[in-house]
Design a protein around this motif. Sequence first.
Motif, PDB file in Angstrom:
ATOM      1  N   GLY A 141     -92.674  23.015  93.400  1.00  0.00           N
ATOM      2  CA  GLY A 141     -91.452  22.217  93.187  1.00  0.00           C
ATOM      3  C   GLY A 141     -91.770  20.748  92.947  1.00  0.00           C
ATOM      4  O   GLY A 141     -92.830  20.401  92.434  1.00  0.00           O
ATOM      5  N   ASN A 142     -90.838  19.892  93.324  1.00  0.00           N
ATOM      6  CA  ASN A 142     -90.969  18.442  93.125  1.00  0.00           C
ATOM      7  C   ASN A 142     -92.305  17.886  93.596  1.00  0.00           C
ATOM      8  O   ASN A 142     -92.911  17.055  92.940  1.00  0.00           O
ATOM      9  N   MET A 143     -92.722  18.322  94.769  1.00  0.00           N
ATOM     10  CA  MET A 143     -93.951  17.800  95.364  1.00  0.00           C
ATOM     11  C   MET A 143     -95.162  18.596  94.885  1.00  0.00           C
ATOM     12  O   MET A 143     -96.138  18.038  94.386  1.00  0.00           O
ATOM     13  N   GLY A 144     -95.093  19.906  95.057  1.00  0.00           N
ATOM     14  CA  GLY A 144     -96.235  20.778  94.782  1.00  0.00           C
ATOM     15  C   GLY A 144     -96.734  20.647  93.348  1.00  0.00           C
ATOM     16  O   GLY A 144     -97.944  20.595  93.096  1.00  0.00           O
ATOM     17  N   SER A 145     -95.794  20.576  92.384  1.00  0.00           N
ATOM     18  CA  SER A 145     -96.187  20.511  90.975  1.00  0.00           C
ATOM     19  C   SER A 145     -97.064  19.281  90.715  1.00  0.00           C
ATOM     20  O   SER A 145     -98.024  19.335  89.944  1.00  0.00           O
ATOM     21  N   LYS A 146     -96.734  18.185  91.385  1.00  0.00           N
ATOM     22  CA  LYS A 146     -97.483  16.940  91.158  1.00  0.00           C
ATOM     23  C   LYS A 146     -98.829  16.962  91.871  1.00  0.00           C
ATOM     24  O   LYS A 146     -99.832  16.436  91.368  1.00  0.00           O
ATOM     25  N   MET A 147     -98.858  17.597  93.036  1.00  0.00           N
ATOM     26  CA  MET A 147    -100.129  17.713  93.756  1.00  0.00           C
ATOM     27  C   MET A 147    -101.098  18.607  92.975  1.00  0.00           C
ATOM     28  O   MET A 147    -102.290  18.319  92.854  1.00  0.00           O
ATOM     29  N   VAL A 148    -100.557  19.710  92.448  1.00  0.00           N
ATOM     30  CA  VAL A 148    -101.375  20.628  91.641  1.00  0.00           C
ATOM     31  C   VAL A 148    -101.949  19.907  90.424  1.00  0.00           C
ATOM     32  O   VAL A 148    -103.110  20.102  90.060  1.00  0.00           O
ATOM     33  N   THR A 149    -101.132  19.085  89.802  1.00  0.00           N
ATOM     34  CA  THR A 149    -101.560  18.377  88.591  1.00  0.00           C
ATOM     35  C   THR A 149    -102.800  17.517  88.878  1.00  0.00           C
ATOM     36  O   THR A 149    -103.735  17.477  88.065  1.00  0.00           O
ATOM     37  N   HIS A 150    -102.826  16.867  90.033  1.00  0.00           N
ATOM     38  CA  HIS A 150    -104.010  16.073  90.391  1.00  0.00           C
ATOM     39  C   HIS A 150    -105.237  16.963  90.581  1.00  0.00           C
ATOM     40  O   HIS A 150    -106.343  16.596  90.170  1.00  0.00           O
ATOM     41  N   LEU A 151    -105.033  18.137  91.191  1.00  0.00           N
ATOM     42  CA  LEU A 151    -106.172  19.061  91.381  1.00  0.00           C
ATOM     43  C   LEU A 151    -106.716  19.534  90.035  1.00  0.00           C
ATOM     44  O   LEU A 151    -107.933  19.585  89.825  1.00  0.00           O
ATOM     45  N   LEU A 152    -105.785  19.844  89.113  1.00  0.00           N
ATOM     46  CA  LEU A 152    -106.209  20.327  87.794  1.00  0.00           C
ATOM     47  C   LEU A 152    -106.962  19.233  87.034  1.00  0.00           C
ATOM     48  O   LEU A 152    -107.987  19.507  86.393  1.00  0.00           O
ATOM     49  N   LYS A 153    -106.443  18.004  87.148  1.00  0.00           N
ATOM     50  CA  LYS A 153    -107.118  16.874  86.488  1.00  0.00           C
ATOM     51  C   LYS A 153    -108.535  16.688  86.993  1.00  0.00           C
ATOM     52  O   LYS A 153    -109.407  16.197  86.289  1.00  0.00           O
ATOM     53  N   SER A 154    -108.750  17.036  88.268  1.00  0.00           N
ATOM     54  CA  SER A 154    -110.091  16.912  88.850  1.00  0.00           C
ATOM     55  C   SER A 154    -110.901  18.194  88.667  1.00  0.00           C
ATOM     56  O   SER A 154    -111.896  18.415  89.361  1.00  0.00           O
ATOM     57  N   ASN A 155    -110.419  19.040  87.735  1.00  0.00           N
ATOM     58  CA  ASN A 155    -111.155  20.249  87.325  1.00  0.00           C
ATOM     59  C   ASN A 155    -111.275  21.327  88.391  1.00  0.00           C
ATOM     60  O   ASN A 155    -112.177  22.155  88.330  1.00  0.00           O
ATOM     61  N   TYR A 156    -110.384  21.308  89.361  1.00  0.00           N
ATOM     62  CA  TYR A 156    -110.342  22.442  90.289  1.00  0.00           C
ATOM     63  C   TYR A 156    -109.718  23.638  89.583  1.00  0.00           C
ATOM     64  O   TYR A 156    -108.826  23.488  88.740  1.00  0.00           O
TER      65      TYR A 156
END
Lengths: 290, 290
Positions: free
Chosen positions: B10-25
Motif C-alpha cells: 500500500g501507501n507505505m509498503g510500495s515505497k519501501m519496496v521501491t527502495h529495495l528494488l533500486k538497491s538490486n534486492y
Amino acid sequence: MKKIGFIGLGNMGSKMVTHLLKSNYEVVGYDINQEYIDQLSPNGLKKANNLNDVSKGTDIIITMLPNGDIVEEALDNIIDRLKPGTLITDCSTIDVNKAKELHKKCKVKNLFFLDAPVSGGVGGAENGTLTFMVGGDENAYKMMLPLFGVMGQKSLLCGTYGSGQATKACNNMLLATTMIGVGEAFNLGTNLGLDPKKLFEILSTSTGSCWAVNNYCPIAGVGPKSPADKSFEPGFSASLMYKDLSIALKAINDTNTLAPFGIKAQENFRQMVNDKKGDLDFSAITKFNE
Amino acid sequence: MKKIGFIGLGNMGSKMVTHLLKSNYEVVGYDINQEYIDQLSPNGLKKANNLNDVSKGTDIIITMLPNGDIVEEALDNIIDRLKPGTLITDCSTIDVNKAKELHKKCKVKNLFFLDAPVSGGVGGAENGTLTFMVGGDENAYKMMLPLFGVMGQKSLLCGTYGSGQATKACNNMLLATTMIGVGEAFNLGTNLGLDPKKLFEILSTSTGSCWAVNNYCPIAGVGPKSPADKSFEPGFSASLMYKDLSIALKAINDTNTLAPFGIKAQENFRQMVNDKKGDLDFSAITKFNE
C-alpha cells in the motif's frame, strides 16, 4: 547612560542588578528585605531606604516582584514622583489584565510601561541568558533594549501592552503540558519493559521531541543533567509553575478559551503544591502519576 | 544478497519496496489488491499470486499491513512453509502484546521475528528517511540492518520483542499530547490578541519548543510549511493517530499505567474520527478546541 531604579532584589532581581552594575550602570535598589540591599552594595548598588529614594532622578525603573498586586502597590507609591517620560519595566510574572491596567495608569501620567516577564529562571538571571517577552510601545522597547542585552541574551517585542505576559502564560502552559506528556511516555515505556535510555534516544530525536525531554528529561540518569539528577532540586519550582498556570487559567477563563489540557495541568500543579511538594522542581510532576 | 518477500504494498509498503528494488534486492511481493502488485512489477518486483509464493525460497519476509490481526493471518498462512532461520520483520504498527505473541509463534518454528514499526509516514517511506523502532534479538537485528539502511535513515534496537511497538506507542502518545498542547497555546494566545507569528517565534525557541510547534506548526502561514498550510491534507492522518493512541491505550490498561493526558488524547482523536474528520491531518485536532 540612563540612571536605573530597581525594585525587588530577590533570587532573580539581585542577579539582574549585578549584570547592570558590571556594565557600569548607576543603579539605586530597593527591597523590603534590607539584607538584600546590603548584600549588593559592595558591587556598587546605591541603597534606597524607601521607594521614594528609587524614584529620585531615575530614567528607568525595573521591578522584579512576586505578583501583580505587589507591583501595583510599588507603582502607586512612586507614580506621582516620577518625571514624565520615565520608563517602568516590570519583569515580574503577573496577570495579563493587571499588566494592561498598570500600562493605563502609567499612560495617564505620561510614563512609559513595558511588561517584560522572563524565561530562563535563576540560572538564566545569573548567567545573563534570560529571554524577555515584552509587551508595550516600540519606542519604550527601544529605550530598554540595551538593558535587556545586559541582563539577558534575547528579547522580543511580542505586541502591545500585556503581550509579554500573555506570551509567557502560553509558553509555560505548553511547557507544563509537554512535561506531563513526557512523564506519561516514560511511565508507560517503563511499565512495558523499555530501557528509559533507549526510549530517550527515540523520543529526543523523533516526533515526540520537546524541550522537556531533550533538555530537561525528568528521569534520573537519562539525557543531559537536569533537576531529576539532583532529587528534583529546582531549577524552576512547582510553586512557580503553579503560579504561571494560575495566570494562564485566569486568561483562559477571561477569554472563554477551551484548553482542557492546560486546565488539567493547573489542577495537577495545585495538587502538588497542596501536597507540600511545591519546592521541588516542576519536572517532579511526572512522578505524581507513577 | 538475501532474497526478500514483501507482504503489503500500500501507501507505505510500495515505497519501501521501491527502495529495495533500486538497491538490486530480489523481492517477491504480495498484496490482496492485485493492482498494487502490477504497479510495481515494471520496477522489477516479482509477482506473487498468493502468500505461498512469497514464502518460497525467501530469507527475509517483510510485512507492512494495517493491523495485528491481518499480520497474524498472513503469518499463519506461511509459517509452516518457511525454512528454519527465516527472518520475519513486521513494520506494521500493531499491539505490543500481539507483537510478543507473533514472536513466540515464530520462535517455536525456529524462525526469527522483529517488530519494527516506523515513523516518518508516507513522505519518509518515499524519501527513504524512515526511522525503524525495533524489538527482538540482536542477531536478527543485524541481519536486517542493511535493509533498514536501504528503506530508511535510522534504526534503533529498542530492546527485546515488543519493544519496537512499545516505543512507537510512547512516542506517538507524547506527540498527540504535545500537539494538543500547542493548539491550546495558540488558541489562548490568539484570544489574548497575540500575533501567532510572534508567539511562534517565542514558543519555538523557548521551553515550550517541541517538534509539533517547530516542525509541524498547526497554524496556517506560521512556521515551516505543514499540513495546516494545505487545509490539513495529511501528512499523518487523524485516523492513523487514533489507531496508534488506541494501541497506547491498550498498553496503558494492560500495565495499569496512570496516563490521563494520553487517555484524553485518545478520546479527542476518537471524537475526531467519529465526526468524519479522520482523513484530515492529525494536527487538525488543534481546531477542535477553538
